[in-house]
Design a protein around this motif. Structure first.
Motif, mmCIF file in Angstrom:
data_model
loop_
_atom_site.group_PDB
_atom_site.id
_atom_site.type_symbol
_atom_site.label_atom_id
_atom_site.label_comp_id
_atom_site.label_asym_id
_atom_site.label_seq_id
_atom_site.Cartn_x
_atom_site.Cartn_y
_atom_site.Cartn_z
ATOM 1 N N UNK A 126 52.902 -35.132 -13.556
ATOM 2 C CA UNK A 126 53.980 -35.539 -12.643
ATOM 3 C C UNK A 126 53.685 -35.026 -11.239
ATOM 4 N N UNK A 127 54.400 -35.575 -10.278
ATOM 5 C CA UNK A 127 54.217 -35.113 -8.893
ATOM 6 C C UNK A 127 54.612 -33.655 -8.754
ATOM 7 N N UNK A 128 55.670 -33.251 -9.441
ATOM 8 C CA UNK A 128 56.068 -31.847 -9.399
ATOM 9 C C UNK A 128 54.998 -30.963 -10.043
ATOM 10 N N UNK A 129 54.418 -31.451 -11.134
ATOM 11 C CA UNK A 129 53.356 -30.686 -11.788
ATOM 12 C C UNK A 129 52.139 -30.543 -10.891
ATOM 13 N N UNK A 130 51.789 -31.605 -10.170
ATOM 14 C CA UNK A 130 50.644 -31.506 -9.273
ATOM 15 C C UNK A 130 50.958 -30.586 -8.088
ATOM 16 N N UNK A 137 47.661 -36.747 1.867
ATOM 17 C CA UNK A 137 47.771 -35.327 1.576
ATOM 18 C C UNK A 137 46.505 -34.619 2.053
ATOM 19 N N UNK A 138 46.628 -33.400 2.553
ATOM 20 C CA UNK A 138 45.452 -32.657 3.030
ATOM 21 C C UNK A 138 44.444 -32.417 1.900
ATOM 22 N N UNK A 139 43.197 -32.277 2.285
ATOM 23 C CA UNK A 139 42.103 -31.927 1.376
ATOM 24 C C UNK A 139 41.924 -32.956 0.262
ATOM 25 N N UNK A 150 39.833 -33.904 -11.876
ATOM 26 C CA UNK A 150 40.100 -34.833 -10.777
ATOM 27 C C UNK A 150 41.511 -35.389 -10.941
ATOM 28 N N UNK A 151 42.335 -35.199 -9.926
ATOM 29 C CA UNK A 151 43.678 -35.768 -9.919
ATOM 30 C C UNK A 151 43.664 -36.988 -8.997
ATOM 31 N N UNK A 152 44.233 -38.083 -9.478
ATOM 32 C CA UNK A 152 44.122 -39.361 -8.770
ATOM 33 C C UNK A 152 45.503 -39.828 -8.328
ATOM 34 N N UNK A 153 45.584 -40.237 -7.083
ATOM 35 C CA UNK A 153 46.859 -40.698 -6.534
ATOM 36 C C UNK A 153 46.658 -42.025 -5.808
ATOM 37 N N UNK A 154 47.689 -42.873 -5.853
ATOM 38 C CA UNK A 154 47.691 -44.134 -5.099
ATOM 39 C C UNK A 154 49.101 -44.341 -4.560
ATOM 40 N N UNK A 155 49.432 -45.547 -4.212
ATOM 41 C CA UNK A 155 50.729 -45.781 -3.569
ATOM 42 C C UNK A 155 51.896 -45.688 -4.547
ATOM 43 N N UNK A 156 51.759 -46.419 -5.677
ATOM 44 C CA UNK A 156 52.880 -46.462 -6.620
ATOM 45 C C UNK A 156 52.493 -46.074 -8.048
ATOM 46 N N UNK A 164 52.565 -41.978 -4.441
ATOM 47 C CA UNK A 164 53.302 -41.446 -3.291
ATOM 48 C C UNK A 164 54.777 -41.835 -3.315
ATOM 49 N N UNK A 165 55.090 -42.926 -3.992
ATOM 50 C CA UNK A 165 56.502 -43.293 -4.101
ATOM 51 C C UNK A 165 57.278 -42.189 -4.817
ATOM 52 N N UNK A 166 56.721 -41.672 -5.907
ATOM 53 C CA UNK A 166 57.375 -40.575 -6.618
ATOM 54 C C UNK A 166 57.241 -39.256 -5.862
ATOM 55 N N UNK A 167 56.141 -39.075 -5.134
ATOM 56 C CA UNK A 167 55.954 -37.855 -4.347
ATOM 57 C C UNK A 167 57.096 -37.698 -3.330
ATOM 58 N N UNK A 168 57.471 -38.801 -2.699
ATOM 59 C CA UNK A 168 58.568 -38.767 -1.730
ATOM 60 C C UNK A 168 59.892 -38.471 -2.428
ATOM 61 N N UNK A 169 60.102 -39.074 -3.588
ATOM 62 C CA UNK A 169 61.368 -38.899 -4.304
ATOM 63 C C UNK A 169 61.511 -37.513 -4.913
ATOM 64 N N UNK A 170 60.401 -36.947 -5.418
ATOM 65 C CA UNK A 170 60.493 -35.719 -6.215
ATOM 66 C C UNK A 170 59.986 -34.459 -5.519
ATOM 67 N N UNK A 171 59.155 -34.622 -4.473
ATOM 68 C CA UNK A 171 58.530 -33.437 -3.876
ATOM 69 C C UNK A 171 58.820 -33.315 -2.387
ATOM 70 N N UNK A 172 58.445 -34.315 -1.609
ATOM 71 C CA UNK A 172 58.533 -34.209 -0.152
ATOM 72 C C UNK A 172 59.160 -35.462 0.441
ATOM 73 N N UNK A 173 60.485 -35.465 0.672
ATOM 74 C CA UNK A 173 61.145 -36.652 1.230
ATOM 75 C C UNK A 173 60.722 -36.968 2.655
ATOM 76 N N UNK A 174 60.035 -36.023 3.311
ATOM 77 C CA UNK A 174 59.606 -36.248 4.685
ATOM 78 C C UNK A 174 58.232 -36.913 4.768
#
Length: 463
Positions: A353-357, A383-385, A418-424, A449-459
């Motif tokens: 999950x985004x929170x787990x990452x 995201x950095x790095x 390796x952790x993989x992220x995309x838009x949705x 990133x859709x869940x990242x905004x909802x669960x981790x960083x709304x900004x």
């Protein structure tokens, strides 16, 4: 301009004199002797008023019903020999349903309201969002969060308070389409999904309404008129829906704001032409607009298909079957502009999950973050790095990815997770399967990133 002003002044004085003559004839009982004394129309202006202050009135020419305010408002249209009073009266009596108050619907509604169409129906279930404003010019910053139909109706009425506006703050569906569409003279398709396009076209066929259809995506636009003057319908041209992968939306592919503005303006023009009978509507032809080269070309379309399921000789879609037709199943896409649902491809043991990452990052655990969005999306915000390799390029970049994941320890070389992220969260799952075929331990960051905004960083500026 000076000659025109002088001619108008002359007409105003002559009309005042005619009015005075009618008054005198009536007073002398001689009106029957001169029945044509009041045959011309115009407005008795200030110059005539100084001579005949009690007789300053305007006279409707040829028995038309336009008020003085309407004549002044629409004067520049009335002056067109090909348009004139008759066309303006037709607009005033007409009703138009616009399905979608977004990028296409904005200019359609604005210009139809300004032109004098009597009644506008506005259908859209969504609310105004900040990312709408670069193209949906009928809305404003102050109305972000407001229902689009209310925002659009307020803007239209601010332009022309004589309008009648009907708001439909819900989506067009098979069950309600005929009831809504039947109340209007013409329909405008300003939607952004293929399921709604089939539904609108079918409903217009059943209700016998012309349809002005537009589309805009990226730097391109299209326009045509369906179900008019024996022309084809949408199903005639596309009897089989395109694949879901071929049906891109503005939310995914992007659009230059001015492109739907141009197409929507053309749509408004076609509506006015059809309602007034002025000009040649764009039936059996398609306008194709290329914004990059500013080129417009016309493509001739084939005529009505006798075997069409909607408008053919033996239609399968009618008043009985349409309300029960499953357009979402037919097109494999939703009857809304929402993104397609996330598909679960990898198992939970290959996901995080985004929170787990977020906890992995905060704990400074060694890993490789792979962003598989396209390069231009990565350049907007990331995201950095992180390492950016678009999903489509993974096979060609196999060695580079494997090398990036390797680290040297006292025990030798090992591969990092390796952790993989995309838009949705869809491409990232497919990427996990690809990376595991490379021999890497890969994990999908669920929801992207859709869940990242909802669960981790709304900004985080999700777009």
């Amino acid at each position: 301009m000076a000659d025109l002003s002088a001619e108008l002044h002359k007409l105003r004085v002559e009309n005042a004199l005619l009015k005075k003559q009618v008054s005198l004839l009536t007073a002398n009982g001689n009106l029957s002797q001169n029945p044509t004394a009041i045959s011309s129309g115009g407005y008795a202006g200030d110059a005539a008023a100084s001579a005949f202050p009690e007789e300053v009135q305007w006279i409707a020419g040829a028995g038309h019903s336009l008020s003085g305010l309407e004549i002044r408002r629409y004067s520049r249209q009335l002056l067109l020999p090909s348009f004139g009073v008759e066309a303006q009266q037709k607009l005033a009596k007409a009703s138009v349903l616009v399905v979608g108050a977004g990028g296409l619907g904005s200019p359609v509604l604005l210009y139809l309201a300004a032109s004098g169409v009597g009644c506008l129906g506005i259908m859209d279930p969504d609310s105004v969002e900040l990312h709408n404003l670069h193209r949906q010019v009928i809305h404003s910053e102050a109305l972000v969060g407001e229902l689009k139909v209310k925002s659009a109706a307020a803007t239209c009425l601010a332009i022309n308070s004589s309008l009648r506006v009907q708001e439909y703050a819900f989506a067009l569906e098979a069950a309600n389409a005929l009831e809504v569409i039947s109340d209007y003279d013409i329909v405008v398709d300003a939607s952004d999904n293929v399921a709604t396009r089939y539904l609108i076209s079918d409903a217009c066929i059943v209700a016998n309404k012309p349809l002005v259809s537009g589309a805009a995506l990226g730097m391109d636009g299209q326009l045509t008129v369906y179900n008019h003057a024996q022309g084809p319908c949408y199903r005639c041209l596309f009897p089989t829906p395109p694949s879901q992968s071929a049906c891109q939306r503005c939310a995914d592919a992007g659009v230059l704001g001015v492109v739907p503005g141009i197409v929507g303006t053309f749509q408004a023009l076609e509506v006015i032409k059809i309602l007034t009978g002025v000009g040649e509507p764009f039936s059996e032809r398609m306008l194709v607009f290329d914004a990059l080269s500013t080129r417009i070309r016309t493509v001739n379309l084939r005529g009505r298909n006798p075997e069409c399921a909607a408008c053919g000789d033996n239609p399968q879609v009618d008043r009985r079957t349409l309300p029960e037709f499953d357009y979402e199943a037919f097109t494999s896409s939703p009857l809304c502009d929402a993104p397609p649902p996330r598909q679960q491809i990898v198992g939970e043991d290959q996901s995080i999950t985004c929170r787990g990452y977020k906890e992995v990052r905060e704990a400074h655990e060694a890993h490789l973050l792979l962003d598989v969005r396209e390069q231009h999306e990565y350049a907007i915000a990331a995201l950095p790095s992180s390492l950016n390799i678009p999903f489509s390029l993974l096979p060609q970049q196999r060695d580079a990815i494997v090398a990036a994941a390797e680290v040297t320890t006292s025990l030798g070389v090992k591969s990092l997770p390796v952790y993989v992220i995309c838009r949705r969260g869809n491409d990232s799952q497919a990427a996990v399967n690809e990376l595991r075929s490379f021999g890497l331990s890969a994990y999908d960051i669920t929801g992207g990133f859709q869940s990242w905004v909802q669960d981790v960083d709304p900004n985080f500026p999700f777009f």
